[in-house]
Design a protein around this motif. Structure first.
Motif, short mmCIF file in Angstrom:
data_model
loop_
_atom_site.label_atom_id
_atom_site.label_comp_id
_atom_site.label_asym_id
_atom_site.label_seq_id
_atom_site.Cartn_x
_atom_site.Cartn_y
_atom_site.Cartn_z
N ILE A 22 4.42 -24.29 41.26
CA ILE A 22 4.91 -22.91 41.24
C ILE A 22 6.35 -22.86 41.72
CG2 ILE A 22 4.61 -20.61 42.25
CD1 ILE A 22 1.62 -21.06 42.22
N ALA A 23 6.67 -23.66 42.75
CA ALA A 23 8.04 -23.69 43.26
C ALA A 23 9.01 -24.12 42.17
CB ALA A 23 8.12 -24.62 44.46
N ARG A 24 8.62 -25.12 41.37
CA ARG A 24 9.51 -25.61 40.29
C ARG A 24 9.62 -24.60 39.14
NH1 ARG A 24 6.82 -30.61 41.33
NH2 ARG A 24 5.44 -30.26 39.55
N SER A 25 8.66 -23.67 39.06
CA SER A 25 8.69 -22.70 37.97
C SER A 25 9.61 -21.52 38.24
CB SER A 25 7.27 -22.17 37.70
OG SER A 25 6.88 -21.25 38.70
N LYS A 26 10.16 -21.43 39.46
CA LYS A 26 10.98 -20.27 39.83
C LYS A 26 12.44 -20.50 39.50
CE LYS A 26 11.90 -17.13 43.70
NZ LYS A 26 11.67 -16.90 45.16
N SER A 27 13.03 -19.54 38.81
CA SER A 27 14.45 -19.63 38.47
C SER A 27 15.29 -18.97 39.55
CB SER A 27 14.71 -18.97 37.11
OG SER A 27 14.34 -17.60 37.17
N ALA A 28 16.61 -19.14 39.46
CA ALA A 28 17.51 -18.64 40.50
C ALA A 28 17.45 -17.13 40.65
CB ALA A 28 18.94 -19.08 40.18
N ASP A 29 17.09 -16.40 39.60
CA ASP A 29 17.05 -14.94 39.68
C ASP A 29 15.66 -14.40 40.05
OD1 ASP A 29 15.86 -15.62 37.34
OD2 ASP A 29 17.24 -14.55 36.03
N GLY A 30 14.77 -15.29 40.51
CA GLY A 30 13.50 -14.83 41.05
C GLY A 30 12.35 -14.74 40.07
N TYR A 31 12.52 -15.19 38.83
CA TYR A 31 11.45 -15.15 37.84
C TYR A 31 10.63 -16.45 37.89
CZ TYR A 31 13.17 -10.93 35.55
OH TYR A 31 13.54 -9.64 35.28
N TYR A 32 9.31 -16.30 37.85
CA TYR A 32 8.42 -17.45 37.73
C TYR A 32 8.06 -17.63 36.25
CZ TYR A 32 7.76 -17.06 42.80
OH TYR A 32 7.95 -16.99 44.16
N THR A 33 8.15 -18.86 35.78
CA THR A 33 7.80 -19.17 34.40
C THR A 33 6.36 -19.63 34.33
OG1 THR A 33 10.07 -19.81 33.90
CG2 THR A 33 8.37 -20.57 32.39
N MET A 34 5.58 -19.02 33.45
CA MET A 34 4.19 -19.39 33.26
C MET A 34 3.95 -19.73 31.79
SD MET A 34 3.24 -19.00 36.36
CE MET A 34 1.46 -19.24 36.28
N ARG A 35 3.12 -20.75 31.54
CA ARG A 35 2.76 -21.11 30.18
C ARG A 35 1.28 -20.85 29.97
NH1 ARG A 35 0.44 -24.98 27.20
NH2 ARG A 35 1.23 -25.26 25.08
N VAL A 36 0.95 -20.15 28.88
CA VAL A 36 -0.43 -19.85 28.53
C VAL A 36 -0.81 -20.69 27.32
CG1 VAL A 36 -2.10 -18.06 27.97
CG2 VAL A 36 -0.09 -17.49 29.35
N GLY A 37 -1.72 -21.64 27.53
CA GLY A 37 -2.22 -22.48 26.45
C GLY A 37 -3.70 -22.24 26.25
N GLY A 38 -4.39 -23.24 25.75
CA GLY A 38 -5.82 -23.09 25.50
C GLY A 38 -6.10 -22.24 24.28
N THR A 39 -7.24 -21.58 24.29
CA THR A 39 -7.65 -20.74 23.17
C THR A 39 -7.79 -19.29 23.61
OG1 THR A 39 -10.02 -21.06 23.58
CG2 THR A 39 -8.91 -22.68 22.16
N LEU A 40 -7.92 -18.41 22.63
CA LEU A 40 -8.09 -17.00 22.95
C LEU A 40 -9.37 -16.78 23.75
CD1 LEU A 40 -6.85 -14.18 22.50
CD2 LEU A 40 -8.25 -14.00 20.43
N GLY A 41 -10.39 -17.56 23.45
CA GLY A 41 -11.65 -17.44 24.18
C GLY A 41 -11.58 -18.00 25.58
#
Length: 336
Positions: A302-321
């Motif tokens: 989570i720490a590595r996903s945070k950009s300098a302007d305070g946004y956290y990047t999240m990736r949604v994979g898998g299936t709709l179910g």
């Protein structure tokens, strides 16, 4: 009326009267004599058999099936149950109060099928149509005030419930009847969206469950265009609440909807007003202006996903179910 007209009328009456009488009897007696119980069993058996090959199988059950006018059906107590990922938890269920389906007769004259449906569920309505011309199919669905808080599957996948009312449309053309080749569009929004149950939101953290004040998301919007079975989401966003969300991505559509593959990137920023709400929000997300490391960022990903302007990047994979949400890698830019 002269004698000639009377003679013509008497000749026409049997030709018009007998068919009219036949249709009247059909309309009256068909609903009484049609084997709806056997049709219900056929529908349930066929659907469940088709689901066995899915990676996220659902089990359909129907309490009651009856007529709806002359050319329609009405089903009550329709339920779709998905096996839980955790055997200790209750299976997620989608329960529909009533489903009404009406078949159009005129398209049948040229070999086409046209069905209009209305679903009463989750304190709202879902209306739409399904057309089959043999070579292609078309689906059009409109959501009107559906309460997403009543959808068990959302809480089961996210780990916490969401609330709000769903509005919008889905429109797809299916060449050869295949969703995997679909063209069309999606334009939906959830109004007054909130995360949490009642006044609280319980989330998993590196130090265990954490109970926070309910988080207001505001209006959450998703829009995109589908071509050749790939749905490109050009707009994903939320505004007017305690969090700022932007994103984009793509969905590889599948003939079984819950098997659709997700590849979506989100940028999420918790706004200062919510971070400063109480000691728990300050501890988890960091108090505005503080240089102390937020507890949320004790997780290295989570720490590595945070950009300098305070946004956290999240990736949604898998299936709709069964969506899989994981921290992404910060790319430097922010949201809006």
């Amino acid at each position: 009326m002269n004698d000639a007209w009377k003679a013509r009328l008497f000749r026409l009456l049997p030709k018009v009267g007998y068919p009219a009488f036949y249709l009247l009897c059909l309309a009256i007696f068909l609903p009484w004599t049609f084997p709806y119980d056997k049709l219900k069993e056929r529908i349930v058996t066929t659907y469940n058999a088709q689901q066995r090959g899915s990676s996220n199988p659902e089990e359909l059950s129907i309490d009651e099936l009856d007529s709806h006018f002359v050319t329609g059906l009405k089903a009550k107590g329709v339920r779709f149950v998905t096996p839980p990922t955790d055997p200790q938890k209750r299976a997620p269920e989608i329960a529909l109060d009533e489903v009404r389906v009406r078949f159009s007769l005129l398209p049948l004259l040229i070999g086409n099928k046209s069905v209009h449906f209305t679903v009463d569920a989750f304190d709202g309505k879902i209306k739409g149509s399904w057309d089959d011309s043999g070579k292609a199919r078309a689906v059009d669905v409109t959501f009107d005030g559906v309460d997403i808080g009543k959808l068990d599957a959302i809480a089961a996948n996210l780990g916490f419930p969401l609330g709000g009312r769903l509005f919008g449309t889905l429109t797809f053309e299916l060449p050869e009847g295949k969703a995997s080749k679909a063209n069309g569009s999606i334009n939906i929004e959830v109004r007054d969206m909130v995360a949490g149950n009642g006044t609280e939101l319980t989330v998993k953290t590196p130090l265990g469950p954490f109970t926070l004040p309910q988080l207001k998301v505001g209006t959450f919007t998703v829009a995109g265009e589908a071509k050749d079975g790939v749905l490109k989401l050009s707009k994903i966003g939320a505004s007017g609440g305690d969090v700022d969300i932007t994103g984009e991505g793509r969905v590889q559509l599948r003939d079984v909807a819950t098997d659709a593959h997700l590849d979506v990137n989100l940028k999420i920023k918790v706004l200062d007003g919510y971070r400063n709400k109480n000691d728990k929000t300050k501890t988890l997300f960091g108090a505005p202006g503080s240089k102390d490391k937020p507890m949320l960022e004790m997780d290295a990903k989570i720490a590595r996903s945070k950009s300098a302007d305070g946004y956290y990047t999240m990736r949604v994979g898998g299936t709709l179910g069964r969506p899989d949400v994981q921290p992404g890698l910060a790319t430097g830019g922010g949201g809006r």
